[in-house]
Design a protein around this motif. Structure first.
Motif, PDB file in Angstrom:
ATOM      1  N   SER A   1       0.845  -1.199   0.000  1.00 45.76           N
ATOM      2  CA  SER A   1       0.000   0.000   0.000  1.00 45.76           C
ATOM      3  C   SER A   1       0.875   1.241   0.000  1.00 45.76           C
ATOM      4  CB  SER A   1      -0.862   0.074   1.271  1.00 45.76           C
ATOM      5  OG  SER A   1      -1.461  -1.155   1.548  1.00 45.76           O
ATOM      6  N   ILE A   2       0.463   2.200  -0.821  1.00 46.29           N
ATOM      7  CA  ILE A   2       1.192   3.474  -0.899  1.00 46.29           C
ATOM      8  C   ILE A   2       0.229   4.614  -0.574  1.00 46.29           C
ATOM      9  CG2 ILE A   2       2.336   5.085  -2.497  1.00 46.29           C
ATOM     10  CD1 ILE A   2       4.095   2.710  -1.992  1.00 46.29           C
ATOM     11  N   PHE A   3       0.665   5.523   0.292  1.00 50.59           N
ATOM     12  CA  PHE A   3      -0.125   6.729   0.564  1.00 50.59           C
ATOM     13  C   PHE A   3       0.536   7.903  -0.162  1.00 50.59           C
ATOM     14  CE2 PHE A   3      -0.963   5.251   5.235  1.00 50.59           C
ATOM     15  CZ  PHE A   3      -1.737   4.199   4.777  1.00 50.59           C
TER      16      PHE A   3
ATOM     17  N   GLY B   1      -5.945  15.330  -0.651  1.00 50.86           N
ATOM     18  CA  GLY B   1      -6.019  14.496   0.561  1.00 50.86           C
ATOM     19  C   GLY B   1      -5.015  13.378   0.467  1.00 50.86           C
ATOM     20  N   CYS B   2      -5.364  12.231   1.057  1.00 48.01           N
ATOM     21  CA  CYS B   2      -4.490  11.058   0.963  1.00 48.01           C
ATOM     22  C   CYS B   2      -5.072  10.114  -0.075  1.00 48.01           C
ATOM     23  CB  CYS B   2      -4.384  10.349   2.319  1.00 48.01           C
ATOM     24  SG  CYS B   2      -3.443   8.811   2.230  1.00 48.01           S
ATOM     25  N   LEU B   3      -4.337   9.896  -1.145  1.00 48.10           N
ATOM     26  CA  LEU B   3      -4.754   8.895  -2.139  1.00 48.10           C
ATOM     27  C   LEU B   3      -4.044   7.592  -1.772  1.00 48.10           C
ATOM     28  CD1 LEU B   3      -6.205   8.167  -4.828  1.00 48.10           C
ATOM     29  CD2 LEU B   3      -4.061   8.731  -5.986  1.00 48.10           C
ATOM     30  N   TYR B   4      -4.852   6.604  -1.418  1.00 48.58           N
ATOM     31  CA  TYR B   4      -4.303   5.295  -1.010  1.00 48.58           C
ATOM     32  C   TYR B   4      -4.340   4.391  -2.227  1.00 48.58           C
ATOM     33  CZ  TYR B   4      -4.824   0.622   1.278  1.00 48.58           C
ATOM     34  OH  TYR B   4      -4.730  -0.685   1.666  1.00 48.58           O
ATOM     35  N   ALA B   5      -3.175   3.906  -2.641  1.00 47.92           N
ATOM     36  CA  ALA B   5      -3.136   2.939  -3.744  1.00 47.92           C
ATOM     37  C   ALA B   5      -2.829   1.569  -3.164  1.00 47.92           C
ATOM     38  CB  ALA B   5      -2.082   3.343  -4.763  1.00 47.92           C
ATOM     39  N   GLY B   6      -3.782   0.645  -3.310  1.00 54.18           N
ATOM     40  CA  GLY B   6      -3.568  -0.755  -2.919  1.00 54.18           C
ATOM     41  C   GLY B   6      -3.036  -1.465  -4.151  1.00 54.18           C
ATOM     42  N   LEU B   7      -1.799  -1.946  -4.080  1.00 55.98           N
ATOM     43  CA  LEU B   7      -1.104  -2.418  -5.282  1.00 55.98           C
ATOM     44  C   LEU B   7      -0.665  -3.867  -5.147  1.00 55.98           C
ATOM     45  CD1 LEU B   7       1.121   0.771  -5.459  1.00 55.98           C
ATOM     46  CD2 LEU B   7      -0.855   0.299  -6.894  1.00 55.98           C
ATOM     47  N   ILE B   8      -0.419  -4.486  -6.298  1.00 52.78           N
ATOM     48  CA  ILE B   8       0.093  -5.858  -6.299  1.00 52.78           C
ATOM     49  C   ILE B   8       1.221  -5.912  -7.323  1.00 52.78           C
ATOM     50  CG2 ILE B   8      -1.703  -6.636  -7.940  1.00 52.78           C
ATOM     51  CD1 ILE B   8      -1.765  -9.292  -6.289  1.00 52.78           C
ATOM     52  N   LEU B   9       2.325  -6.547  -6.934  1.00 50.28           N
ATOM     53  CA  LEU B   9       3.472  -6.621  -7.845  1.00 50.28           C
ATOM     54  C   LEU B   9       3.365  -7.918  -8.644  1.00 50.28           C
ATOM     55  CD1 LEU B   9       6.057  -5.465  -8.936  1.00 50.28           C
ATOM     56  CD2 LEU B   9       7.291  -6.534  -7.051  1.00 50.28           C
ATOM     57  N   THR B  10       2.880  -7.808  -9.879  1.00 51.33           N
ATOM     58  CA  THR B  10       2.714  -8.993 -10.734  1.00 51.33           C
ATOM     59  C   THR B  10       3.964  -9.161 -11.602  1.00 51.33           C
ATOM     60  OG1 THR B  10       1.824  -7.827 -12.645  1.00 51.33           O
ATOM     61  CG2 THR B  10       0.254  -8.395 -10.914  1.00 51.33           C
ATOM     62  N   ASP B  11       3.983 -10.257 -12.370  1.00 50.07           N
ATOM     63  CA  ASP B  11       5.108 -10.476 -13.302  1.00 50.07           C
ATOM     64  C   ASP B  11       5.189  -9.357 -14.333  1.00 50.07           C
ATOM     65  OD1 ASP B  11       5.663 -12.751 -12.012  1.00 50.07           O
ATOM     66  OD2 ASP B  11       4.690 -14.092 -13.465  1.00 50.07           O
TER      67      ASP B  11
ATOM     68  N   ILE C   1      -4.968  -2.782  -7.215  1.00 51.03           N
ATOM     69  CA  ILE C   1      -6.046  -3.649  -6.712  1.00 51.03           C
ATOM     70  C   ILE C   1      -7.240  -2.772  -6.353  1.00 51.03           C
ATOM     71  CG2 ILE C   1      -6.728  -5.029  -4.718  1.00 51.03           C
ATOM     72  CD1 ILE C   1      -4.977  -6.831  -6.033  1.00 51.03           C
ATOM     73  N   GLU C   2      -6.949  -1.663  -5.693  1.00 48.37           N
ATOM     74  CA  GLU C   2      -8.021  -0.730  -5.328  1.00 48.37           C
ATOM     75  C   GLU C   2      -7.404   0.621  -4.979  1.00 48.37           C
ATOM     76  OE1 GLU C   2      -9.998  -1.178  -1.573  1.00 48.37           O
ATOM     77  OE2 GLU C   2      -8.152  -1.620  -0.504  1.00 48.37           O
ATOM     78  N   PHE C   3      -8.236   1.654  -5.072  1.00 53.83           N
ATOM     79  CA  PHE C   3      -7.867   2.956  -4.516  1.00 53.83           C
ATOM     80  C   PHE C   3      -8.759   3.218  -3.316  1.00 53.83           C
ATOM     81  CE2 PHE C   3      -6.438   4.094  -8.921  1.00 53.83           C
ATOM     82  CZ  PHE C   3      -5.125   4.401  -8.591  1.00 53.83           C
ATOM     83  N   ASN C   4      -8.213   3.873  -2.308  1.00 55.29           N
ATOM     84  CA  ASN C   4      -9.032   4.380  -1.212  1.00 55.29           C
ATOM     85  C   ASN C   4      -8.845   5.884  -1.144  1.00 55.29           C
ATOM     86  OD1 ASN C   4     -10.070   1.881  -0.403  1.00 55.29           O
ATOM     87  ND2 ASN C   4      -8.245   1.441   0.796  1.00 55.29           N
ATOM     88  N   CYS C   5      -9.854   6.556  -0.598  1.00 51.30           N
ATOM     89  CA  CYS C   5      -9.836   8.025  -0.622  1.00 51.30           C
ATOM     90  C   CYS C   5      -9.360   8.610   0.706  1.00 51.30           C
ATOM     91  CB  CYS C   5     -11.234   8.540  -0.968  1.00 51.30           C
ATOM     92  SG  CYS C   5     -12.495   8.102   0.242  1.00 51.30           S
ATOM     93  N   ARG C   6      -8.539   7.845   1.437  1.00 56.39           N
ATOM     94  CA  ARG C   6      -8.179   8.228   2.811  1.00 56.39           C
ATOM     95  C   ARG C   6      -6.990   7.382   3.238  1.00 56.39           C
ATOM     96  NH1 ARG C   6      -9.023   3.138   4.393  1.00 56.39           N
ATOM     97  NH2 ARG C   6     -10.557   2.144   3.070  1.00 56.39           N
ATOM     98  N   PHE C   7      -6.475   7.684   4.423  1.00 53.25           N
ATOM     99  CA  PHE C   7      -5.388   6.867   4.975  1.00 53.25           C
ATOM    100  C   PHE C   7      -5.901   5.443   5.219  1.00 53.25           C
ATOM    101  CE2 PHE C   7      -3.829  11.052   6.392  1.00 53.25           C
ATOM    102  CZ  PHE C   7      -2.485  10.939   6.064  1.00 53.25           C
TER     103      PHE C   7
END
Ligand code: AMP
Ligand code: GLY
Length: 426
Positions: A196-198, A268-278, A284-290
């Motif tokens: 996850s990246i904020f 604000g805080c853009l939360y990027a839920g990420l996955i490291l694929t080949d 995977i998803e974005f969230n609009c907060r921490f």
């Protein structure tokens, strides 16, 4: 300055603690808060759905800055209503918050701007028959997601048609997620390590905080039902400088541009839920907060004035020098109520917290409340026990956290025993 912080979870306790370190902050009012935030600021029992009441409170208490923790008030437009009255807000507009509150909006945006993510199709409850026909025609596994907000629980990974039908019926027939399940996204199952990246952003410029990894499943080895998060650690060893640069160039910058182009610039805080694929990192998803519980392990790793970071963002020009990574590491284990993420009981006394007094441990409250001098369980996720280390040493953080946990007790206590296992030295 007086500040209002909206929310009552571990994330808000962690944010309140960090704000309190700033000389610029006078009073922190937490609406509604928990037993932990009550030790830092003043808990105010107001309904966060009642925007007028919150505006009124701010006017009466000389509050000119509001930080919104959870997604629900952002999705219902609290930030827009506060801004209309001249109050500064950390948190995106209702329109920009759609990046989380409407997964089909987020997927379409990523598709249009070539932001790497899983292949997908969207269906509405009116298309029930077509949904089943589609599900009979594809190969498995697939991931089925309620398009609206579902507290992190609206995602099912389905290994065959029967499992997929159950997931679809939960959304379209049994209304398990209410209106949030009236539209679903069916997407390709991606394999890889998650992180996850904020990005703290004014819509154009941004500051990235250290990468974290969350454990969303209830069971050891990342098995069983999805939860709001059972533990997290930061930083994540496999997230190199090169990988972060790729994430910035392919994901963060394009997403901010896409939202600006669509007339809903993101602040604000853009939360990027990420996955490291080949094939590289994918969303995977974005969230609009921490994120919660990631915030609880990320904030101890930044030095500088966190208040400045948030306030400058709210003013429209993020101070990119406000905070810096301090070289340390943190690992947090979430203690939950037995039964969570399903039904659970609350109101049990929590014992042993006073036995944990160590500079390398932080106790962050989530679902707790104080009653007659006792701390009681008051939610599914109850406490976060955070182990800290001045160096980047997740193994040491894990040991510190688990040693402390054994001193805490309450009826029906449950926690995962393997938080951080992917990052531990054997
Ligand atoms: P979300 O609420 O969208 O973050 O999904 C919750 C969890 O489900 C994620 O953290 C992943 O572990 C898993 N998940 C969601 N989407 C996918 C996907 N397309 N491929 C594989 N796993 C996924
Ligand atoms: N930790 C996942 C979330 O905050 O949604």
């Amino acid at each position: 300055m007086n500040v209002v912080l909206i929310g009552s979870g571990g994330r808000e306790h962690a944010i309140a603690g960090k704000l309190f370190q700033s000389e610029k902050v006078d009073n922190i009012y937490i609406i509604p808060g928990n037993a932990g935030t009550a030790e830092i600021g003043i808990n105010i029992s107001l309904d966060t759905d009642d925007h007028n009441n919150i505006i009124e409170f701010c006017k009466n208490h000389e509050v000119n800055f509001v930080i919104i923790g959870p997604e629900a008030p952002l999705a219902s437009g609290l930030s827009d209503n506060l801004r209309k009255t001249g109050i500064k807000v950390f948190g995106p507009s209702q329109k920009a918050a759609q990046i989380e509150s409407d997964k089909s909006f987020a997927k379409d945006l990523m598709n249009e701007y070539n932001i790497p993510t899983a292949e997908y199709k969207t269906f509405s409850s009116k298309d029930y028959d077509n949904t089943l026909i589609y599900l009979k025609s594809i190969s498995y596994p697939v991931v089925i997601k309620a398009s609206g907000l579902a507290a992190g629980k609206g995602v099912s990974i389905c290994n065959d048609f029967n499992e997929a039908k159950i997931a679809v019926d939960n959304c379209f027939v049994n209304s398990k997620y209410g209106q949030s399940g009236n539209t679903i996204v069916i997407e390709e199952f991606l394999e890889g390590d998650e992180f996850s990246i904020f990005a703290i952003t004014d819509g154009k410029d941004y500051v990235l905080l250290p990468a974290a990894q969350d454990h969303k499943r209830i069971g050891e080895g990342d098995t069983g039902e999805n939860t709001g998060g059972m533990g997290a650690y930061a930083p994540v060893p496999f997230v190199t400088h090169e990988l972060l640069t790729e994430v910035e160039n392919q994901i963060i910058k394009s997403t901010l541009k896409a939202l600006t182009d669509k007339g809903s610039p993101y602040s604000g805080c853009l939360y990027a839920g990420l996955i490291l694929t080949d094939e590289g990192p994918k969303v995977i998803e974005f969230n609009c907060r921490f994120g919660d519980p990631e915030t609880q392990v990320v904030l101890p790793l930044i030095d500088g004035d966190f208040f400045n970071l948030l306030y400058s963002t709210a003013e429209g020009k993020v101070d990119i020098d406000a905070v810096k990574y301090n070289g340390g590491s943190a690992l947090g284990v979430v203690l939950v109520s037995g039964g969570y993420p399903g039904k659970y009981k609350k109101g049990f006394e929590i014992n042993g917290l006073d036995k944990i007094k160590h500079p390398s441990i932080q106790i962050i409250h989530a679902g707790t409340k104080e009653e007659n001098g006792k701390i009681l369980t008051n939610g599914g996720r109850v406490l976060n026990i955070i182990g800290l280390n001045k160096e980047n040493n997740i193994t040491a953080c894990n040991k510190t956290a688990y040693e402390a946990i054994h001193k805490v007790n309450y009826q029906d206590i449950h926690f995962r025993k393997d938080i951080g296992y992917r990052a531990l030295n054997s």
